[in-house]
Design a protein around this motif. Structure first.
Motif, PDB file in Angstrom:
ATOM      1  N   GLY A 150      32.631 -25.051  10.123  1.00 26.23           N
ATOM      2  CA  GLY A 150      33.393 -24.573   8.976  1.00 26.23           C
ATOM      3  C   GLY A 150      32.557 -24.280   7.751  1.00 26.23           C
ATOM      4  N   ARG A 151      31.239 -24.305   7.910  1.00 23.08           N
ATOM      5  CA  ARG A 151      30.347 -24.006   6.782  1.00 23.08           C
ATOM      6  C   ARG A 151      29.927 -22.539   6.816  1.00 23.08           C
ATOM      7  N   ARG A 152      29.321 -22.130   5.737  1.00 21.82           N
ATOM      8  CA  ARG A 152      28.829 -20.756   5.592  1.00 21.82           C
ATOM      9  C   ARG A 152      27.310 -20.781   5.779  1.00 21.82           C
ATOM     10  N   PRO A 153      26.834 -20.482   6.983  1.00 23.89           N
ATOM     11  CA  PRO A 153      25.395 -20.565   7.224  1.00 23.89           C
ATOM     12  C   PRO A 153      24.617 -19.485   6.464  1.00 23.89           C
ATOM     13  N   GLU A 154      23.405 -19.851   6.086  1.00 26.29           N
ATOM     14  CA  GLU A 154      22.491 -18.906   5.452  1.00 26.29           C
ATOM     15  C   GLU A 154      21.186 -18.916   6.239  1.00 26.29           C
ATOM     16  N   PHE A 155      20.595 -17.753   6.388  1.00 27.40           N
ATOM     17  CA  PHE A 155      19.382 -17.624   7.192  1.00 27.40           C
ATOM     18  C   PHE A 155      18.623 -16.385   6.751  1.00 27.40           C
ATOM     19  N   GLU A 156      17.355 -16.302   7.186  1.00 24.89           N
ATOM     20  CA  GLU A 156      16.504 -15.190   6.763  1.00 24.89           C
ATOM     21  C   GLU A 156      16.058 -14.327   7.928  1.00 24.89           C
ATOM     22  N   VAL A 157      15.792 -13.071   7.591  1.00 27.23           N
ATOM     23  CA  VAL A 157      15.184 -12.115   8.509  1.00 27.23           C
ATOM     24  C   VAL A 157      13.935 -11.577   7.808  1.00 27.23           C
ATOM     25  N   GLU A 158      12.813 -11.660   8.492  1.00 25.20           N
ATOM     26  CA  GLU A 158      11.539 -11.141   7.975  1.00 25.20           C
ATOM     27  C   GLU A 158      11.321  -9.727   8.506  1.00 25.20           C
ATOM     28  N   VAL A 159      10.824  -8.843   7.631  1.00 26.59           N
ATOM     29  CA  VAL A 159      10.603  -7.444   8.007  1.00 26.59           C
ATOM     30  C   VAL A 159       9.217  -7.015   7.555  1.00 26.59           C
TER      31      VAL A 159
ATOM     32  N   LYS B 275       0.855  -1.191   0.000  1.00 24.41           N
ATOM     33  CA  LYS B 275       0.000   0.000   0.000  1.00 24.41           C
ATOM     34  C   LYS B 275       0.888   1.236   0.000  1.00 24.41           C
ATOM     35  N   LEU B 276       0.322   2.356  -0.398  1.00 17.19           N
ATOM     36  CA  LEU B 276       1.033   3.622  -0.321  1.00 17.19           C
ATOM     37  C   LEU B 276       1.183   4.004   1.148  1.00 17.19           C
ATOM     38  N   ALA B 277       2.394   4.237   1.580  1.00 19.03           N
ATOM     39  CA  ALA B 277       2.652   4.641   2.964  1.00 19.03           C
ATOM     40  C   ALA B 277       2.374   6.131   3.114  1.00 19.03           C
ATOM     41  N   LYS B 278       1.903   6.486   4.289  1.00 18.10           N
ATOM     42  CA  LYS B 278       1.679   7.891   4.627  1.00 18.10           C
ATOM     43  C   LYS B 278       2.324   8.172   5.973  1.00 18.10           C
ATOM     44  N   GLY B 279       3.118   9.227   6.031  1.00 17.04           N
ATOM     45  CA  GLY B 279       3.763   9.628   7.277  1.00 17.04           C
ATOM     46  C   GLY B 279       5.008   8.805   7.581  1.00 17.04           C
ATOM     47  N   GLU B 280       5.435   8.894   8.816  1.00 15.59           N
ATOM     48  CA  GLU B 280       6.595   8.134   9.277  1.00 15.59           C
ATOM     49  C   GLU B 280       6.314   6.642   9.152  1.00 15.59           C
ATOM     50  N   VAL B 281       7.331   5.866   8.813  1.00 16.39           N
ATOM     51  CA  VAL B 281       7.174   4.420   8.699  1.00 16.39           C
ATOM     52  C   VAL B 281       8.109   3.713   9.678  1.00 16.39           C
ATOM     53  N   THR B 282       7.641   2.542  10.141  1.00 14.28           N
ATOM     54  CA  THR B 282       8.376   1.754  11.125  1.00 14.28           C
ATOM     55  C   THR B 282       8.563   0.342  10.597  1.00 14.28           C
ATOM     56  N   ALA B 283       9.802  -0.134  10.639  1.00 12.61           N
ATOM     57  CA  ALA B 283      10.126  -1.492  10.197  1.00 12.61           C
ATOM     58  C   ALA B 283      10.420  -2.358  11.409  1.00 12.61           C
ATOM     59  N   SER B 284       9.761  -3.506  11.475  1.00 17.83           N
ATOM     60  CA  SER B 284      10.001  -4.484  12.543  1.00 17.83           C
ATOM     61  C   SER B 284      10.604  -5.728  11.901  1.00 17.83           C
ATOM     62  N   ALA B 285      11.822  -6.071  12.325  1.00 22.14           N
ATOM     63  CA  ALA B 285      12.557  -7.187  11.736  1.00 22.14           C
ATOM     64  C   ALA B 285      12.749  -8.287  12.768  1.00 22.14           C
ATOM     65  N   THR B 286      12.630  -9.536  12.311  1.00 17.65           N
ATOM     66  CA  THR B 286      12.783 -10.694  13.194  1.00 17.65           C
ATOM     67  C   THR B 286      13.579 -11.787  12.498  1.00 17.65           C
ATOM     68  N   LEU B 287      14.602 -12.274  13.177  1.00 21.20           N
ATOM     69  CA  LEU B 287      15.379 -13.406  12.700  1.00 21.20           C
ATOM     70  C   LEU B 287      14.489 -14.637  12.685  1.00 21.20           C
ATOM     71  N   VAL B 288      14.485 -15.371  11.565  1.00 21.05           N
ATOM     72  CA  VAL B 288      13.643 -16.550  11.437  1.00 21.05           C
ATOM     73  C   VAL B 288      14.377 -17.812  11.897  1.00 21.05           C
ATOM     74  N   ALA B 289      15.674 -17.826  11.797  1.00 18.02           N
ATOM     75  CA  ALA B 289      16.481 -19.014  12.096  1.00 18.02           C
ATOM     76  C   ALA B 289      16.724 -19.206  13.587  1.00 18.02           C
ATOM     77  N   ASP B 290      17.137 -20.414  13.933  1.00 23.37           N
ATOM     78  CA  ASP B 290      17.591 -20.723  15.286  1.00 23.37           C
ATOM     79  C   ASP B 290      19.052 -20.273  15.389  1.00 23.37           C
ATOM     80  N   PRO B 291      19.351 -19.271  16.219  1.00 21.17           N
ATOM     81  CA  PRO B 291      20.728 -18.766  16.301  1.00 21.17           C
ATOM     82  C   PRO B 291      21.757 -19.847  16.630  1.00 21.17           C
ATOM     83  N   ALA B 292      21.403 -20.781  17.500  1.00 22.60           N
ATOM     84  CA  ALA B 292      22.354 -21.839  17.869  1.00 22.60           C
ATOM     85  C   ALA B 292      22.693 -22.712  16.665  1.00 22.60           C
ATOM     86  N   ALA B 293      21.725 -22.984  15.814  1.00 19.03           N
ATOM     87  CA  ALA B 293      21.968 -23.798  14.623  1.00 19.03           C
ATOM     88  C   ALA B 293      22.868 -23.052  13.634  1.00 19.03           C
TER      89      ALA B 293
END
Length: 145
Positions: free
Chosen positions: A113-122, A87-105
């Motif tokens: 020794g691997r290169r982990p990949e994970f997502e953050v939803e906003v 939608k068209l935003a009006k005024g100040e906007v706020t982004a809320s971001a959350t890590l989806v992955a298990d940090p320990a994993a």
């Protein structure tokens, strides 16, 4: 470490846009973009690029809040981002971001020794509390060599 201040120091573009952080911690972050005429598009809302930058900055802060202690051995890199303008935003906007992955994993992959990949939803909401944008940012922790 004040992750919001660290991010604004290391990413001057976010500071140029006037992005600020309300909260950062535990794999989550809330960031704001002010309502400024110089950030507007041709229909009077925040420019798509400004919304993208806000969401990416919030995702980076959420990621750093979970993995900032790994910076001595890995470099965080955004590898992909998918954004949906709702939608068209009006005024100040706020982004809320959350890590989806298990940090320990994620750290266990790095330990192996691997290169982990994970997502953050906003999610971005405007001054009317309407969801105007959703974004998924894929991150990796590239081990130092």
């Amino acid at each position: 470490m004040d992750i919001g201040a660290f991010l604004l120091d290391t990413v001057p573009f976010a500071r140029l846009l006037g992005i600020s952080f309300d909260s950062v911690g535990g794999g989550a972050a809330v960031a704001r973009l002010p309502d400024r005429d110089d950030l507007h598009n041709h229909v009077g809302g925040p420019h798509a690029g400004a919304l993208f930058s806000l969401a990416e900055s919030a995702s980076g802060a959420a990621m750093l809040s979970a993995f900032g202690d790994q910076l001595s051995r890995a470099v965080p890199l955004a590898t992909d981002a998918r954004i949906r303008y709702r939608k068209l935003a009006k005024g100040e906007v706020t982004a809320s971001a959350t890590l989806v992955a298990d940090p320990a994993a994620v750290v266990a992959e790095l330990d192996a020794g691997r290169r982990p990949e994970f997502e953050v939803e906003v999610g971005i909401r405007d001054a009317r509390d309407v969801t105007v944008c959703e974004m998924t940012v894929s991150w990796t922790l590239r081990p130092n060599r």
